[in-house]
Design an enzyme around this catalytic site. Structure first.
Site, short mmCIF file in Angstrom:
data_model
loop_
_atom_site.label_atom_id
_atom_site.label_comp_id
_atom_site.label_asym_id
_atom_site.label_seq_id
_atom_site.Cartn_x
_atom_site.Cartn_y
_atom_site.Cartn_z
N GLU A 33 0.93 -1.29 0.10
CA GLU A 33 -0.09 -0.09 -0.07
C GLU A 33 0.80 1.23 -0.15
O GLU A 33 1.74 1.40 0.71
CB GLU A 33 -1.03 0.03 1.13
CG GLU A 33 -1.89 1.16 1.35
CD GLU A 33 -2.88 1.21 2.24
OE1 GLU A 33 -3.15 0.15 2.78
OE2 GLU A 33 -3.72 2.10 2.51
N GLU A 38 -0.43 -8.81 15.97
CA GLU A 38 -0.55 -7.56 16.73
C GLU A 38 -0.03 -7.83 18.23
O GLU A 38 0.75 -7.16 18.73
CB GLU A 38 -1.83 -7.12 16.62
CG GLU A 38 -2.44 -6.47 15.17
CD GLU A 38 -3.48 -6.63 14.73
OE1 GLU A 38 -4.04 -6.45 13.55
OE2 GLU A 38 -4.50 -7.00 15.57
N VAL A 44 -15.21 -20.81 7.98
CA VAL A 44 -15.86 -21.36 6.59
C VAL A 44 -14.67 -21.74 5.48
O VAL A 44 -13.51 -20.83 5.60
CB VAL A 44 -16.73 -19.93 5.92
CG1 VAL A 44 -17.08 -19.82 4.63
CG2 VAL A 44 -17.72 -19.53 6.83
N ASP A 62 -12.65 -6.78 12.30
CA ASP A 62 -13.56 -5.68 12.81
C ASP A 62 -14.92 -6.19 13.19
O ASP A 62 -15.42 -5.60 14.18
CB ASP A 62 -13.63 -4.64 11.66
CG ASP A 62 -12.18 -3.81 11.44
OD1 ASP A 62 -11.22 -3.86 12.07
OD2 ASP A 62 -12.18 -3.41 9.91
P1 ADP Z 1 -8.42 -8.49 9.05
O1 ADP Z 1 -7.71 -7.04 9.54
O2 ADP Z 1 -8.25 -8.75 7.60
O3 ADP Z 1 -9.85 -8.39 9.48
P2 ADP Z 1 -7.90 -10.03 11.25
O4 ADP Z 1 -6.40 -10.70 11.51
O5 ADP Z 1 -8.03 -8.83 12.41
O6 ADP Z 1 -7.65 -9.69 9.82
O7 ADP Z 1 -8.92 -10.94 11.60
C1 ADP Z 1 -8.92 -12.22 10.70
C2 ADP Z 1 -10.04 -13.10 11.77
O8 ADP Z 1 -10.94 -13.54 10.93
C3 ADP Z 1 -8.84 -14.22 11.95
O9 ADP Z 1 -8.30 -14.10 13.26
C4 ADP Z 1 -9.92 -15.30 12.15
O10 ADP Z 1 -10.51 -15.35 13.59
C5 ADP Z 1 -11.25 -14.83 11.42
N1 ADP Z 1 -11.38 -15.51 10.00
C6 ADP Z 1 -10.39 -15.61 9.03
N2 ADP Z 1 -11.18 -16.43 8.11
C7 ADP Z 1 -12.04 -17.05 8.42
C8 ADP Z 1 -13.18 -18.00 7.97
N3 ADP Z 1 -12.94 -18.61 6.68
N4 ADP Z 1 -14.17 -18.23 8.58
C9 ADP Z 1 -14.39 -17.73 9.79
N5 ADP Z 1 -13.38 -16.92 10.35
C10 ADP Z 1 -12.35 -16.51 9.60
#
Ligand code: ADP
Length: 453
Positions: free
Chosen positions: A87, A294, A428, A439
């Site tokens: 970015e 983080e 999923v 978020d």
């Molecule tokens: P972003 O900043 O992209 O939202 P984060 O790391 O803060 O990324 O959040 C991603 C979170 O989403 C992971 O910690 C996981 O708990 C959840 N997650 C990711 N992929 C899936 C999925 N396929 N199904 C359900 N939960 C998911």
């Protein structure tokens, strides 16, 4: 009780009570995401038109910021060549104009505030007051219907309006997202995996620009809120962080005086000085939300290198290491609630007790799975559609480790005068979208807790 039963009981409880939550104040980042799915032929023609040699200079090393079209196209090729995300800030007006004319396939709400406003206000029906650094018509059009408000000052008096009624003619803060699939080929470059390059035509969010209404009328705005969620500080750098963090400190003091608990959504903050400054301010927050990367980055700046390393080595992440890290953070800062999420499970450490803390996590996990499954969650009943996504079995070992180490039962344990709550999530397998899922998790869990109090 089995997890399925805990999930459905938590969902029913929160669904019936979520509309009782008072207004949620959301600050500070909102922008427009303009997504373009790249076309190989089109991109090649564009590169040839401005000069291939000049463009290819940037496929080896990214510029610091984008000052011309050569750098823009070269940076996109840099991402494709490596299958890596990047970015960059787009400085030049003529390049911004070029991107606008190139166009987009899809406009999406961007920025954590924008995403959470649409989820909380547009989907759950929880009233929100959002900080939108610039309210253009394009930006306003991305807000869902529902109790979503922005402050406007008329004749010295504060009013709360839906963003579309604000009639703002302010600037567009556009993040141009150039997406490519795995195997995408342009000239002799082939993308090893799918990813995106983002060119930000946005002078506001990267500097955490705070609107005059929020400078001049914050006490009144805070007086309208029951809880607050702060986000968008991750883009700050050592050059520009002083002023916004001072304003934030003032805002947090006002919130504290008025008894409005604030949550910090901690996104990865690459500047170590800013990260440290944020950790130093954590005691002014009630709660913080973060993932393993983080949390590890915070352990780094607190000097706990060994824990940081351990957090990033195991998959799934070792929950005892996570708990140790959360205790270190709680002791160091005094923050009362730490919500950790990772692929497969969530943990929350709180200075207070109650099953409702775990139930809010279950609700959040259901919301996250619904988002991954459906792409767009239209209403709270859509959240229930994730009940058929299976509970993650890969984290059985995590649950056992927590039972053995802390005597955890049904996702709850008491540890050193704190409560530790755990839930295995629903994963999923082929998600439709994972944008903004973090978020979704953090805001659903935080607001869900207040619905159950
Ligand atoms: P972003 O900043 O992209 O939202 P984060 O790391 O803060 O990324 O959040 C991603 C979170 O989403 C992971 O910690 C996981 O708990 C959840 N997650 C990711 N992929 C899936 C999925 N396929 N199904 C359900 N939960 C998911």
């Amino acid at each position: 009780m089995a997890w399925n039963a805990l999930y459905s009981s938590a969902f029913e409880k929160i669904r019936s009570r979520i509309r009782n939550v008072g207004r949620v104040l959301l600050a500070y980042n909102t922008n427009i995401d303009a997504v373009k799915y790249l076309d190989g032929g089109d991109l090649e023609r564009r590169v040839e038109a401005v000069g291939k040699d000049e463009v290819f200079r940037y496929t080896d090393e990214l510029p610091e910021r984008i000052e011309n079209v050569h750098q823009l196209l070269g940076s996109i090729l840099w991402s494709i060549k490596r299958g890596k995300a990047a970015e960059l800030f787009v400085e030049s007006c003529s390049t911004r104009f070029y991107m606008r004319r190139w166009g987009w396939d899809e406009l999406r709400m961007g920025g954590q505030v924008g995403i959470m406003a649409n989820l909380l206000g547009g989907v759950y029906g929880v009233p929100v007051i959002a900080h939108v650094p610039q309210l253009s018509r394009l930006q306003a059009g991305l807000f869902k219907d529902g109790p979503i408000y922005v402050p406007r000052v008329e004749n010295g008096k504060l009013k709360l309006l839906h963003p579309r009624d604000f009639s703002g003619d302010e600037e567009n803060c556009v993040h141009h997202i150039y997406e490519f699939p795995r195997g995408f080929t342009v000239f002799d470059l082939k993308a090893p995996r799918e990813n995106r390059f983002i060119g930000s035509a946005d002078d506001y969010n990267p500097n955490v620009h705070i609107r005059p209404e929020f400078h001049e009328h914050f006490e009144e705005i805070a007086g309208e809120a029951e809880v607050a969620i702060i986000s968008g500080l991750q883009t700050l750098t050592k050059e520009n962080y002083h002023e916004p963090l001072e304003t934030l400190r003032g805002h947090l003091e006002v919130l504290e005086e008025r008894g409005v608990p604030a949550h910090l959504e901690f996104a990865f903050t690459s500047d170590e000085k800013v990260r440290k400054a944020l950790v130093d301010m954590l005691g002014l927050f009630h709660s913080v939300g973060l993932n393993e990367v983080e949390l590890a980055s915070i352990m780094e700046v607190l000097g706990n290198r060994a824990i940081a390393k351990k957090l990033l080595t195991n998959d799934p992440v070792d929950p005892v290491t996570v708990t140790d890290a959360m205790f270190k953070l709680a002791e160091k800062t005094g923050v009362k609630r730490i919500h950790f999420h990772t692929y497969g499970y969530y943990l929350v450490l709180t200075g207070y007790k109650g099953e409702y803390v775990r139930d809010a996590l279950l609700f959040a996990a259901l919301a996250a799975a619904a988002k991954a499954k459906l792409g767009d969650v239209r209403n709270i009943d859509d959240v229930a559609k994730a009940m058929d996504v299976p509970v993650n079995e890969r984290v059985g070992g995590v649950e056992e480790a927590l039972a053995e180490q802390y005597g955890m039962r049904e996702g709850i344990a008491e540890v050193n005068g704190h409560q530790l709550a755990f839930v295995p999530t629903r994963i999923v397998v082929r998600p439709k979208s994972t944008v903004g899922i973090g978020d979704t998790i953090s805001s659903s869990a935080f607001v869900g807790e207040f619905a159950l109090r």
